[in-house]
Design an enzyme around this catalytic site. Structure first.
Site, PDB file in Angstrom:
ATOM      1  N   CYS A   1       3.018  -3.296   4.031  1.00 51.74           N
ATOM      2  CA  CYS A   1       2.185  -2.154   4.424  1.00 51.74           C
ATOM      3  C   CYS A   1       2.909  -1.460   5.576  1.00 51.74           C
ATOM      4  CB  CYS A   1       0.760  -2.596   4.792  1.00 51.74           C
ATOM      5  SG  CYS A   1       0.617  -3.693   6.208  1.00 51.74           S
TER       6      CYS A   1
ATOM      7  N   HIS B   1       5.511 -31.640   9.994  1.00 48.15           N
ATOM      8  CA  HIS B   1       4.993 -30.304   9.674  1.00 48.15           C
ATOM      9  C   HIS B   1       3.942 -30.364   8.571  1.00 48.15           C
ATOM     10  CE1 HIS B   1       7.921 -28.716  12.384  1.00 48.15           C
ATOM     11  NE2 HIS B   1       8.903 -29.331  11.722  1.00 48.15           N
TER      12      HIS B   1
ATOM     13  N   HIS C   1       8.534 -24.664   8.712  1.00 43.77           N
ATOM     14  CA  HIS C   1       7.537 -25.381   9.504  1.00 43.77           C
ATOM     15  C   HIS C   1       6.104 -25.139   9.063  1.00 43.77           C
ATOM     16  CE1 HIS C   1      10.295 -26.057  13.279  1.00 43.77           C
ATOM     17  NE2 HIS C   1      10.828 -26.484  12.150  1.00 43.77           N
TER      18      HIS C   1
ATOM     19  N   ASP D   1       0.854  -1.187   0.000  1.00 45.15           N
ATOM     20  CA  ASP D   1       0.000   0.000   0.000  1.00 45.15           C
ATOM     21  C   ASP D   1       0.893   1.241   0.000  1.00 45.15           C
ATOM     22  OD1 ASP D   1       0.891   0.272   2.608  1.00 45.15           O
ATOM     23  OD2 ASP D   1      -1.105   0.215   3.535  1.00 45.15           O
TER      24      ASP D   1
ATOM     25  N   THR E   1       2.592  -1.742   8.918  1.00 43.72           N
ATOM     26  CA  THR E   1       2.979  -2.680   9.982  1.00 43.72           C
ATOM     27  C   THR E   1       3.226  -4.104   9.495  1.00 43.72           C
ATOM     28  OG1 THR E   1       0.665  -3.224  10.359  1.00 43.72           O
ATOM     29  CG2 THR E   1       1.601  -1.426  11.697  1.00 43.72           C
TER      30      THR E   1
HETATM   31  C1  RB5 Z   1      -1.913   2.644   6.422  1.00 44.41           C
HETATM   32  O1  RB5 Z   1      -1.926   3.872   7.077  1.00 44.41           O
HETATM   33  C2  RB5 Z   1      -1.714   1.520   7.421  1.00 44.41           C
HETATM   34  O2  RB5 Z   1      -2.827   1.378   8.214  1.00 44.41           O
HETATM   35  C3  RB5 Z   1      -1.375   0.238   6.705  1.00 44.41           C
HETATM   36  O3  RB5 Z   1      -0.257   0.418   5.930  1.00 44.41           O
HETATM   37  C4  RB5 Z   1      -1.071  -0.951   7.572  1.00 44.41           C
HETATM   38  O4  RB5 Z   1      -0.122  -0.643   8.540  1.00 44.41           O
HETATM   39  C5  RB5 Z   1      -2.209  -1.677   8.121  1.00 44.41           C
HETATM   40  O5  RB5 Z   1      -2.057  -2.719   8.777  1.00 44.41           O
END
Ligand code: RB5
Length: 146
Positions: free
Chosen positions: A65, A133, A98, A8, A67
């Site tokens: 993304c 596994h 695994h 993203d 996180t």
């Molecule tokens: C975008 O602002 C953020 O929410 C997205 O990149 C991600 O971290 C969501 O899990």
């Protein structure tokens, strides 16, 4: 090996760096966007990337993304996808060995570029061990709502 990649707006800069890194290593990389920092919804990208894996147009996938969490949640809702959000190389290696993970999620706001490259290397360099596994992966697959 054919790789699918997607990010993203929060992950697009790191995606471009990882894509260049992998291309340099002679991987074929299919890029499902996004291509700039305009805001997009990560579930749309996760769906496109993971569909390419399920349809066997790519062997493995990388999702980025902010996180890594949103992408991994989406990916794991798609039958046939086993995705792990990783911030360390040990998890990236073991999730291939695994869990037979076929998708790696990375948080561009969590780790830096060089660690991300190491994590990608660990993920791509490991192989599923099978044996006990495989039974557990079969059990994961049985949890999918068909
Ligand atoms: C975008 O602002 C953020 O929410 C997205 O990149 C991600 O971290 C969501 O899990």
């Amino acid at each position: 090996m054919i790789l699918a990649i997607g990010a993203d707006h929060a992950g697009v800069e790191l995606k471009e760096k990882i894509k260049a890194y992998l291309t340099e290593k002679n991987y074929e990389v299919k890029d499902f966007g996004t291509h700039d920092t305009s805001s997009v919804d990560y579930p749309d990208i996760a769906k496109k990337v993971c569909t390419s894996v399920v349809n066997k147009e790519a062997d493995l996938a990388i999702l980025i993304c902010g996180t890594g969490i949103g992408m991994s949640i989406c990916a794991n809702k798609i039958n046939g996808i086993r995705c792990c959000a990783c911030s360390d190389t040990y998890s990236a290696r073991l999730t291939r060995m695994h869990n037979d993970a076929n998708t790696l999620a990375i948080g561009a706001r969590v780790i830096g570029e060089e660690l991300a490259k190491d994590i990608v290397d660990a993920f791509l360099g490991a192989e599923f061990e099978g044996g006990k596994h495989q039974r557990r992966v079969d059990m994961i697959n049985a949890l999918e709502i068909r």
